[in-house]
Design a protein around this motif. Sequence first.
Motif, PDB file in Angstrom:
ATOM      1  N   ALA A  49       0.846  -1.194   0.000  1.00 27.19           N
ATOM      2  CA  ALA A  49       0.000   0.000   0.000  1.00 27.19           C
ATOM      3  C   ALA A  49       0.879   1.240   0.000  1.00 27.19           C
ATOM      4  CB  ALA A  49      -0.906   0.001   1.229  1.00 27.19           C
ATOM      5  N   LEU A  50       0.370   2.296  -0.601  1.00 28.24           N
ATOM      6  CA  LEU A  50       1.073   3.581  -0.529  1.00 28.24           C
ATOM      7  C   LEU A  50       0.921   4.138   0.878  1.00 28.24           C
ATOM      8  CD1 LEU A  50       0.022   5.432  -3.821  1.00 28.24           C
ATOM      9  CD2 LEU A  50       2.270   4.508  -3.256  1.00 28.24           C
ATOM     10  N   PRO A  51       2.002   4.592   1.494  1.00 28.42           N
ATOM     11  CA  PRO A  51       1.877   5.219   2.813  1.00 28.42           C
ATOM     12  C   PRO A  51       1.035   6.492   2.717  1.00 28.42           C
ATOM     13  CG  PRO A  51       4.158   4.674   2.323  1.00 28.42           C
ATOM     14  CD  PRO A  51       3.377   4.463   1.062  1.00 28.42           C
ATOM     15  N   ALA A  52       0.183   6.707   3.695  1.00 31.36           N
ATOM     16  CA  ALA A  52      -0.699   7.877   3.686  1.00 31.36           C
ATOM     17  C   ALA A  52       0.087   9.181   3.660  1.00 31.36           C
ATOM     18  CB  ALA A  52      -1.628   7.841   4.901  1.00 31.36           C
ATOM     19  N   ASP A  53       1.289   9.192   4.247  1.00 34.36           N
ATOM     20  CA  ASP A  53       2.080  10.417   4.326  1.00 34.36           C
ATOM     21  C   ASP A  53       3.127  10.550   3.216  1.00 34.36           C
ATOM     22  OD1 ASP A  53       3.880   8.427   5.088  1.00 34.36           O
ATOM     23  OD2 ASP A  53       4.786   9.652   6.661  1.00 34.36           O
ATOM     24  N   LEU A  54       3.081   9.687   2.228  1.00 34.49           N
ATOM     25  CA  LEU A  54       4.144   9.660   1.219  1.00 34.49           C
ATOM     26  C   LEU A  54       4.357  11.022   0.550  1.00 34.49           C
ATOM     27  CD1 LEU A  54       6.273   7.934  -0.226  1.00 34.49           C
ATOM     28  CD2 LEU A  54       4.530   7.394  -1.948  1.00 34.49           C
ATOM     29  N   ALA A  55       3.300  11.667   0.123  1.00 36.78           N
ATOM     30  CA  ALA A  55       3.429  12.945  -0.595  1.00 36.78           C
ATOM     31  C   ALA A  55       3.999  14.057   0.279  1.00 36.78           C
ATOM     32  CB  ALA A  55       2.083  13.372  -1.166  1.00 36.78           C
ATOM     33  N   GLN A  56       3.926  13.917   1.607  1.00 37.07           N
ATOM     34  CA  GLN A  56       4.442  14.942   2.512  1.00 37.07           C
ATOM     35  C   GLN A  56       5.840  14.634   3.040  1.00 37.07           C
ATOM     36  OE1 GLN A  56       1.098  13.702   3.030  1.00 37.07           O
ATOM     37  NE2 GLN A  56       0.558  15.362   1.645  1.00 37.07           N
ATOM     38  N   ARG A  57       6.386  13.490   2.718  1.00 36.31           N
ATOM     39  CA  ARG A  57       7.717  13.138   3.231  1.00 36.31           C
ATOM     40  C   ARG A  57       8.775  14.074   2.651  1.00 36.31           C
ATOM     41  NH1 ARG A  57       8.042   6.515   3.043  1.00 36.31           N
ATOM     42  NH2 ARG A  57       6.325   6.153   4.491  1.00 36.31           N
ATOM     43  N   PRO A  58       9.765  14.434   3.451  1.00 30.69           N
ATOM     44  CA  PRO A  58      10.853  15.265   2.928  1.00 30.69           C
ATOM     45  C   PRO A  58      11.765  14.445   2.016  1.00 30.69           C
ATOM     46  CG  PRO A  58      11.249  14.704   5.226  1.00 30.69           C
ATOM     47  CD  PRO A  58       9.892  14.150   4.880  1.00 30.69           C
ATOM     48  N   VAL A  59      12.244  15.104   0.976  1.00 31.85           N
ATOM     49  CA  VAL A  59      13.216  14.501   0.064  1.00 31.85           C
ATOM     50  C   VAL A  59      14.458  15.386   0.101  1.00 31.85           C
ATOM     51  CG1 VAL A  59      13.704  13.828  -2.319  1.00 31.85           C
ATOM     52  CG2 VAL A  59      11.392  13.578  -1.417  1.00 31.85           C
ATOM     53  N   PRO A  60      15.608  14.817   0.421  1.00 28.08           N
ATOM     54  CA  PRO A  60      16.815  15.644   0.520  1.00 28.08           C
ATOM     55  C   PRO A  60      17.212  16.256  -0.820  1.00 28.08           C
ATOM     56  CG  PRO A  60      17.352  13.321   0.737  1.00 28.08           C
ATOM     57  CD  PRO A  60      15.867  13.410   0.676  1.00 28.08           C
ATOM     58  N   ALA A  61      17.826  17.427  -0.750  1.00 24.90           N
ATOM     59  CA  ALA A  61      18.280  18.118  -1.957  1.00 24.90           C
ATOM     60  C   ALA A  61      19.446  17.357  -2.587  1.00 24.90           C
ATOM     61  CB  ALA A  61      18.712  19.538  -1.607  1.00 24.90           C
ATOM     62  N   GLN A  62      19.477  17.367  -3.905  1.00 24.95           N
ATOM     63  CA  GLN A  62      20.566  16.731  -4.643  1.00 24.95           C
ATOM     64  C   GLN A  62      21.019  17.656  -5.758  1.00 24.95           C
ATOM     65  OE1 GLN A  62      19.354  13.197  -6.895  1.00 24.95           O
ATOM     66  NE2 GLN A  62      17.220  13.768  -6.597  1.00 24.95           N
ATOM     67  N   THR A  63      22.135  17.329  -6.383  1.00 21.44           N
ATOM     68  CA  THR A  63      22.691  18.216  -7.405  1.00 21.44           C
ATOM     69  C   THR A  63      21.894  18.178  -8.700  1.00 21.44           C
ATOM     70  OG1 THR A  63      24.273  16.504  -8.046  1.00 21.44           O
ATOM     71  CG2 THR A  63      25.027  18.159  -6.459  1.00 21.44           C
ATOM     72  N   ALA A  64      21.219  17.071  -9.008  1.00 20.71           N
ATOM     73  CA  ALA A  64      20.378  16.995 -10.206  1.00 20.71           C
ATOM     74  C   ALA A  64      19.090  17.768  -9.973  1.00 20.71           C
ATOM     75  CB  ALA A  64      20.059  15.544 -10.548  1.00 20.71           C
ATOM     76  N   SER A  65      18.537  18.272 -11.040  1.00 23.85           N
ATOM     77  CA  SER A  65      17.287  19.014 -10.968  1.00 23.85           C
ATOM     78  C   SER A  65      16.121  18.019 -11.000  1.00 23.85           C
ATOM     79  CB  SER A  65      17.190  19.988 -12.142  1.00 23.85           C
ATOM     80  OG  SER A  65      15.966  20.670 -12.093  1.00 23.85           O
ATOM     81  N   VAL A  66      15.747  17.540  -9.829  1.00 24.88           N
ATOM     82  CA  VAL A  66      14.657  16.573  -9.698  1.00 24.88           C
ATOM     83  C   VAL A  66      13.678  17.125  -8.666  1.00 24.88           C
ATOM     84  CG1 VAL A  66      14.041  14.219  -9.009  1.00 24.88           C
ATOM     85  CG2 VAL A  66      16.178  14.633 -10.241  1.00 24.88           C
ATOM     86  N   ASP A  67      12.403  17.169  -9.024  1.00 26.52           N
ATOM     87  CA  ASP A  67      11.367  17.651  -8.107  1.00 26.52           C
ATOM     88  C   ASP A  67      10.875  16.473  -7.267  1.00 26.52           C
ATOM     89  OD1 ASP A  67       9.197  18.717  -6.787  1.00 26.52           O
ATOM     90  OD2 ASP A  67       8.338  19.679  -8.565  1.00 26.52           O
ATOM     91  N   GLY A  68      11.530  16.262  -6.144  1.00 28.66           N
ATOM     92  CA  GLY A  68      11.194  15.141  -5.276  1.00 28.66           C
ATOM     93  C   GLY A  68       9.768  15.165  -4.779  1.00 28.66           C
ATOM     94  N   ARG A  69       9.268  16.335  -4.450  1.00 34.42           N
ATOM     95  CA  ARG A  69       7.885  16.467  -3.975  1.00 34.42           C
ATOM     96  C   ARG A  69       6.891  16.007  -5.035  1.00 34.42           C
ATOM     97  NH1 ARG A  69       7.422  16.578   1.207  1.00 34.42           N
ATOM     98  NH2 ARG A  69       7.049  18.581   2.147  1.00 34.42           N
ATOM     99  N   ALA A  70       7.118  16.419  -6.277  1.00 39.46           N
ATOM    100  CA  ALA A  70       6.224  16.015  -7.367  1.00 39.46           C
ATOM    101  C   ALA A  70       6.275  14.497  -7.563  1.00 39.46           C
ATOM    102  CB  ALA A  70       6.600  16.723  -8.665  1.00 39.46           C
TER     103      ALA A  70
END
Length: 159
Positions: free
Chosen positions: A64-85
């Motif tokens: 199952a998808l975790p209920a909080d998945l969309a709100q989890r923090p994603v650490p910054a990285q050098t590539a231009s990736v929108d972790g939140r999206a």
Amino acid sequence: MQRRPFLFAAAASLAGATPLVARAHHGWGSFDATQPIYLEGVARRVTWRNPHAELLLEVASPLALPADLAQRPVPAQTASVDGRALLSQARLPRRSDRQWQIELAPLSRMSAWQVKEIQAGDRVAVLGYTFPQEAGEAILRVEVLWSGGGTYALRSSPA
């Protein structure tokens, strides 16, 4: 002149072996980066070596998808990736494989993120990509890894 047909045959047989080698390592272009897939479960077999770390993941049941998945923090990285999206677009796979081959990052990047070496029996969660229309083998290239209490964005090095 007799050597030329032999050399051609030898080269052709080697060329025939190339797809087996290519199947073992997939670049990002092989995967559908428009459909992030979430998996979690237990690492059953781990290979901690280059060209990238890999593990065989036995998928949790039920998945199952975790209920909080969309709100989890994603650490910054050098590539231009929108972790939140990516997290907000995550879905479960349509296929029902119980085991997935998980492709992580090269060891140098795993080290840069200070990912502790995953062991067989460890619980992990991953967000990543498989082949278009989920065709072919159950292989997932990881974009985000949750392991040992940490979150790691594996496309590039930490920012």
